[in-house]
Design an enzyme around this catalytic site. Sequence first.
Site, PDB file in Angstrom:
ATOM      1  N   ASP A  57     -26.456 -25.260 -22.543  1.00  0.00           N
ATOM      2  CA  ASP A  57     -27.560 -24.937 -21.643  1.00  0.00           C
ATOM      3  C   ASP A  57     -27.085 -24.116 -20.449  1.00  0.00           C
ATOM      4  O   ASP A  57     -27.817 -23.258 -19.951  1.00  0.00           O
ATOM      5  CB  ASP A  57     -28.227 -26.222 -21.149  1.00  0.00           C
ATOM      6  CG  ASP A  57     -29.028 -26.911 -22.254  1.00  0.00           C
ATOM      7  OD1 ASP A  57     -29.238 -26.289 -23.307  1.00  0.00           O
ATOM      8  OD2 ASP A  57     -29.418 -28.071 -22.049  1.00  0.00           O
ATOM      9  N   GLY A  58     -25.872 -24.372 -19.981  1.00  0.00           N
ATOM     10  CA  GLY A  58     -25.344 -23.614 -18.847  1.00  0.00           C
ATOM     11  C   GLY A  58     -25.271 -22.128 -19.124  1.00  0.00           C
ATOM     12  O   GLY A  58     -25.557 -21.300 -18.252  1.00  0.00           O
ATOM     13  N   ASN A 134     -33.671 -23.637 -13.770  1.00  0.00           N
ATOM     14  CA  ASN A 134     -33.700 -25.094 -13.669  1.00  0.00           C
ATOM     15  C   ASN A 134     -34.131 -25.588 -12.295  1.00  0.00           C
ATOM     16  O   ASN A 134     -35.176 -26.183 -12.140  1.00  0.00           O
ATOM     17  CB  ASN A 134     -32.322 -25.681 -13.985  1.00  0.00           C
ATOM     18  CG  ASN A 134     -32.260 -26.332 -15.345  1.00  0.00           C
ATOM     19  OD1 ASN A 134     -33.189 -26.241 -16.133  1.00  0.00           O
ATOM     20  ND2 ASN A 134     -31.152 -26.986 -15.639  1.00  0.00           N
ATOM     21  N   ASP A 135     -33.266 -25.338 -11.289  1.00  0.00           N
ATOM     22  CA  ASP A 135     -33.521 -25.971 -10.000  1.00  0.00           C
ATOM     23  C   ASP A 135     -32.723 -25.336  -8.869  1.00  0.00           C
ATOM     24  O   ASP A 135     -31.774 -24.585  -9.086  1.00  0.00           O
ATOM     25  CB  ASP A 135     -33.195 -27.475 -10.059  1.00  0.00           C
ATOM     26  CG  ASP A 135     -31.805 -27.769 -10.632  1.00  0.00           C
ATOM     27  OD1 ASP A 135     -30.857 -27.039 -10.322  1.00  0.00           O
ATOM     28  OD2 ASP A 135     -31.677 -28.742 -11.401  1.00  0.00           O
ATOM     29  N   ASP A 164     -29.683 -37.698   1.200  1.00  0.00           N
ATOM     30  CA  ASP A 164     -28.462 -37.023   0.769  1.00  0.00           C
ATOM     31  C   ASP A 164     -28.751 -35.594   0.326  1.00  0.00           C
ATOM     32  O   ASP A 164     -27.837 -34.784   0.195  1.00  0.00           O
ATOM     33  CB  ASP A 164     -27.815 -37.781  -0.389  1.00  0.00           C
ATOM     34  CG  ASP A 164     -27.092 -39.036   0.059  1.00  0.00           C
ATOM     35  OD1 ASP A 164     -26.979 -39.256   1.285  1.00  0.00           O
ATOM     36  OD2 ASP A 164     -26.652 -39.813  -0.800  1.00  0.00           O
ATOM     37  N   THR A 175     -35.697 -32.110 -16.611  1.00  0.00           N
ATOM     38  CA  THR A 175     -34.843 -32.951 -17.448  1.00  0.00           C
ATOM     39  C   THR A 175     -33.387 -32.918 -17.006  1.00  0.00           C
ATOM     40  O   THR A 175     -32.526 -33.497 -17.670  1.00  0.00           O
ATOM     41  CB  THR A 175     -34.922 -32.496 -18.924  1.00  0.00           C
ATOM     42  OG1 THR A 175     -34.519 -31.116 -19.013  1.00  0.00           O
ATOM     43  CG2 THR A 175     -36.326 -32.654 -19.471  1.00  0.00           C
ATOM     44  N   ALA A 176     -33.112 -32.245 -15.887  1.00  0.00           N
ATOM     45  CA  ALA A 176     -31.729 -32.090 -15.427  1.00  0.00           C
ATOM     46  C   ALA A 176     -31.476 -32.931 -14.170  1.00  0.00           C
ATOM     47  O   ALA A 176     -31.688 -34.145 -14.166  1.00  0.00           O
ATOM     48  CB  ALA A 176     -31.443 -30.603 -15.184  1.00  0.00           C
ATOM     49  N   LEU A 179     -34.226 -35.337 -12.838  1.00  0.00           N
ATOM     50  CA  LEU A 179     -34.378 -36.584 -13.588  1.00  0.00           C
ATOM     51  C   LEU A 179     -33.343 -37.612 -13.153  1.00  0.00           C
ATOM     52  O   LEU A 179     -33.664 -38.799 -12.973  1.00  0.00           O
ATOM     53  CB  LEU A 179     -34.240 -36.301 -15.087  1.00  0.00           C
ATOM     54  CG  LEU A 179     -34.316 -37.513 -16.029  1.00  0.00           C
ATOM     55  CD1 LEU A 179     -35.674 -38.195 -15.931  1.00  0.00           C
ATOM     56  CD2 LEU A 179     -34.027 -37.095 -17.463  1.00  0.00           C
ATOM     57  N   SER A 180     -32.107 -37.170 -12.954  1.00  0.00           N
ATOM     58  CA  SER A 180     -31.046 -38.076 -12.504  1.00  0.00           C
ATOM     59  C   SER A 180     -31.343 -38.662 -11.130  1.00  0.00           C
ATOM     60  O   SER A 180     -30.927 -39.779 -10.821  1.00  0.00           O
ATOM     61  CB  SER A 180     -29.703 -37.338 -12.472  1.00  0.00           C
ATOM     62  OG  SER A 180     -29.333 -36.890 -13.753  1.00  0.00           O
TER      63      SER A 180
END
Length: 285
Positions: A57-58, A134-135, A164, A175-176, A179-180
């Site tokens: 994906d990267g 993504n973000d 933080d 989903t990356a 999500l975490s």
Amino acid sequence: MKKVIIIGDKRKTQVAKIIHELEPWLRTQVKIIGIDLVSRLKLSQAKADLIIVLGGDGAILSTARRLGHNQIPVVGVNLGKFGFLAEYSPEELKESLQKMLKSGRGGIKPAGRMMIQCEIWRGRKRAGSFIALNDVVITRGTISRMIYLRLSIDEKEMTVFGADGVVISTPVGSTAHSLSAGGPLLHPSIRALTITPICAHTLSMRPLVIPADQEINLELEAESQEVVLTVDGQIFMYLHESDRIVIKTARGVFHLLGSDRRSFYDTLREKLFWGGQPHAKRFIN
């Protein structure tokens, strides 16, 4: 004959092996106009019908940014771990490429995935501009100190919060990292942005989903040491006190060719193990 570019990372030994195996067959199907293993080609000016990305994906995230506003359809061959975006195996590529290259009825149409544009303003000067699939993540650096951010949406102030950090993600990016951090999962066809705080100091600060046509403004409120902005987990820059970060939907969309045999929900089941863990099998029957 369709014009194709192949992209990979020569530092990964399997990339050269896959190209060696696939190239003779590919040349019978398409016209290969470039093989880029060192990020040398200017994809923002490339004239091709398809880009085949060998990696995880990267590699696809990097390709999306390099294309800029010249968004050529991309197919990902997964040589990485997760493969949310790069979902084909080399064997599946052979099986599906002819169907991908068909025009009109019967062909696989690329799915449009929204991207975001991020600008960093330092006073009246633009200190940086990035595009992300993504973000965009703002987080503290090596010093374990909370950062304070002023959040506004469409020039309407929402709140000032300590955390933080914060993740601004697209549906693809949900989903990356988001999500975490406890953010929601969004179907990739939805046009929306998510704002997910990372370990917010107040329990009332929760993830927020907003329409894609709204603009997000974040401003560093207090002096902090080593506040970092990261784009797609691959590009970063240090932020200064009072920097203003403006995030909005990018003009172009990323065109991804995926398998017509897997839905988004199939991918969730496979990648996030929603099919059940081995010890839970006895409850499924």
